[in-house]
Design a protein around this motif. Structure first.
Motif, PDB file in Angstrom:
ATOM      1  N   ARG A 194     -58.489  30.959  38.082  1.00 31.37           N
ATOM      2  CA  ARG A 194     -58.546  30.477  38.371  1.00 31.37           C
ATOM      3  C   ARG A 194     -58.423  28.138  37.213  1.00 31.37           C
TER       4      ARG A 194
ATOM      5  N   ALA B 202     -55.068  28.192  36.725  1.00 38.24           N
ATOM      6  CA  ALA B 202     -54.198  27.480  37.185  1.00 38.24           C
ATOM      7  C   ALA B 202     -54.738  26.660  38.462  1.00 38.24           C
ATOM      8  N   ARG B 203     -55.609  27.376  39.089  1.00 30.02           N
ATOM      9  CA  ARG B 203     -55.810  26.558  40.239  1.00 30.02           C
ATOM     10  C   ARG B 203     -56.558  24.769  39.919  1.00 30.02           C
ATOM     11  N   ASP B 204     -57.418  24.831  38.770  1.00 35.55           N
ATOM     12  CA  ASP B 204     -57.963  23.920  38.584  1.00 35.55           C
ATOM     13  C   ASP B 204     -56.805  22.763  37.434  1.00 35.55           C
ATOM     14  N   LEU B 205     -55.536  23.475  36.454  1.00 36.40           N
ATOM     15  CA  LEU B 205     -54.599  21.956  36.358  1.00 36.40           C
ATOM     16  C   LEU B 205     -53.860  22.327  38.277  1.00 36.40           C
ATOM     17  N   HIS B 206     -53.817  22.642  38.579  1.00 33.45           N
ATOM     18  CA  HIS B 206     -53.311  22.148  39.999  1.00 33.45           C
ATOM     19  C   HIS B 206     -53.833  21.262  40.571  1.00 33.45           C
ATOM     20  N   ASP B 207     -54.821  21.027  40.253  1.00 30.67           N
ATOM     21  CA  ASP B 207     -56.028  20.343  41.657  1.00 30.67           C
ATOM     22  C   ASP B 207     -56.212  18.950  40.597  1.00 30.67           C
TER      23      ASP B 207
ATOM     24  N   MET C 193     -53.737  18.014  37.696  1.00 33.27           N
ATOM     25  CA  MET C 193     -52.132  17.259  37.217  1.00 33.27           C
ATOM     26  C   MET C 193     -51.645  16.837  39.131  1.00 33.27           C
ATOM     27  N   GLY C 194     -51.572  17.884  40.371  1.00 28.21           N
ATOM     28  CA  GLY C 194     -51.318  17.488  40.771  1.00 28.21           C
ATOM     29  C   GLY C 194     -50.803  16.036  41.054  1.00 28.21           C
ATOM     30  N   HIS C 195     -52.391  15.569  41.583  1.00 31.78           N
ATOM     31  CA  HIS C 195     -52.008  14.377  42.418  1.00 31.78           C
ATOM     32  C   HIS C 195     -51.889  13.451  40.939  1.00 31.78           C
TER      33      HIS C 195
ATOM     34  N   SER D 258     -47.773  13.459  40.788  1.00 31.91           N
ATOM     35  CA  SER D 258     -47.157  13.084  42.013  1.00 31.91           C
ATOM     36  C   SER D 258     -47.084  11.740  42.067  1.00 31.91           C
TER      37      SER D 258
END
Length: 384
Positions: free
Chosen positions: A194, A196-201, A203-205, A208
């Motif tokens: 969870r 990892a998923r939250d950090l991806h959501d 920080m990903g945008h 990029s």
């Protein structure tokens, strides 16, 4: 920290003190060997028979203790178990036939040993079998058959089958402990996923966008410095917002909850050998100030830590409910133990920090220590 009360069921002793406790618990039941000992002390047998009797009794007790003490923690090989049971049975048969009725009590220990180490399908037959052999030999002795049946046959059956129940309980306890460890590991893995998923959501945008604007600013820099500067300003703004988002996410992960702390308190108290009397649920009533639940959660954590480390208590009770005072309605959390009451009300034990947390939500903290009669910590938060 509170002294450990002994090894858990099915777990081998980790130190000499635990080993002595387990040995003492097993050794208590050797008191029933009083009949053979008394028979040898009467000096009614020849010197050689008495010497062999003492040797057989010592060997029997040694093998029995090794079998029950060791096998319940770290099982022997099947061949070793069978050899040890055969040895115990052989001594019981030989001494009962040669030294007469007082030695029939050894069959009770054979029956208990069968229940302790044999699989249940085998124990179902071995226990009645050992009792039947004892009964047959009892017919050849000078003892009274009417007194023999309730005196030895019934304890042999009950003791053997009771030991199978204890063994099943130990096995179930071990499996439950392993299942709890597995559940905890799965929960930790789920939490990592969870996170990892939250950090991806989060920080990903942002990352990029920062990468795209950095490349764009690099292409604009030689010929269009003003536009490149604007892109750099946008990068700064995006990175600052990303930093704020990460801090908010981390703060959310670190926030203490009352339900979570109560669950952790139950685990900590149980592990320390303290009887825990805790609320089944941690439902908070409406009307609490923002942050009150987190402040109460910190009270539970600090109070239970003090109980485990310093109180030497046997019981700890946590209550949560509404109360009415002259100052109005409050939600009251009370943590009470029956320890030595030696927890000093000073800043050194974290009470000042708890009082400061509660003051932020207009709450109060009341510690109460009575030497030899326990320690009570009461936190109240106003209901709006």
């Amino acid at each position: 920290m509170r002294e450990d009360r002994g090894p858990l069921p099915g777990r081998p002793p980790t130190n000499r003190q635990e080993a002595l406790r387990k040995l003492l618990w097993i050794g208590i039941w050797l008191a029933f060997l009083g009949a053979p000992v008394t028979d040898l002390l009467k000096e009614e047998h020849t010197a050689s028979a008495t010497a062999l009797g003492w040797l057989a009794l010592v060997a029997f007790v040694g093998v029995y203790l090794a079998l029950v003490f060791r096998h319940t923690a770290r099982p022997f090989a099947r061949v070793t178990v069978a050899s040890m049971l055969a040895f115990l049975t052989g001594i019981a048969v030989a001494t009962s036939l040669t030294l007469d009725a007082p030695w029939l009590v050894l069959f009770v220990y054979v029956s208990v040993g069968c229940g302790a180490v044999l699989p249940l399908p085998l124990a179902r037959w071995a226990i009645p079998g050992a009792t039947a052999v004892m009964a047959l030999i009892g017919l050849t002795t000078r003892g009274d058959w009417g007194d023999f049946v309730p005196g030895l046959a019934i304890p042999a059956l009950l003791g053997g089958f009771a030991m199978t129940g204890v063994r099943h309980l130990v096995r179930t306890t071990v499996e439950l402990r392993q299942a709890r460890a597995t559940v905890a590991q799965l929960a930790a893995n789920e939490e990592r996923l969870r996170l990892a998923r939250d950090l991806h959501d989060l920080m990903g945008h942002s990352l990029s966008l920062i990468t795209l604007k950095s490349e764009l600013a690099g292409r604009m820099l030689p010929d269009r410095p003003d536009q490149a500067a604007q892109q750099v300003a946008d990068i700064e703004q995006v990175s600052r917002q990303a930093l704020v988002d990460v801090r908010e996410a981390v703060t959310g992960y670190r926030r203490a909850t009352l339900a979570g702390e109560l669950a952790g308190a139950r685990t900590a108290l149980t592990a320390a050998g303290v009887a825990a009397d805790l609320p089944v649920t941690a439902d908070l009533p409406p009307g609490l100030p923002p942050g009150a639940g987190e402040a109460l959660a910190w009270v539970v954590r600090e109070a239970v830590t003090n109980v485990v480390r310093h109180s030497a208590a046997r019981r700890c009770a946590i209550t949560l409910g509404e109360c009415q005072t002259l100052d109005g309605r409050f939600l009251e959390l009370k943590v009470a133990d029956d320890g030595r009451g030696a927890c000093a009300v000073t800043a050194g034990n974290g009470l000042t920090g708890l009082a400061e947390r509660l003051s932020e939500v207009d709450g109060t903290l009341e510690p109460s220590a009575h030497k030899g009669r326990g320690f009570t910590l009461t936190a109240r938060v106003p209901l709006l």
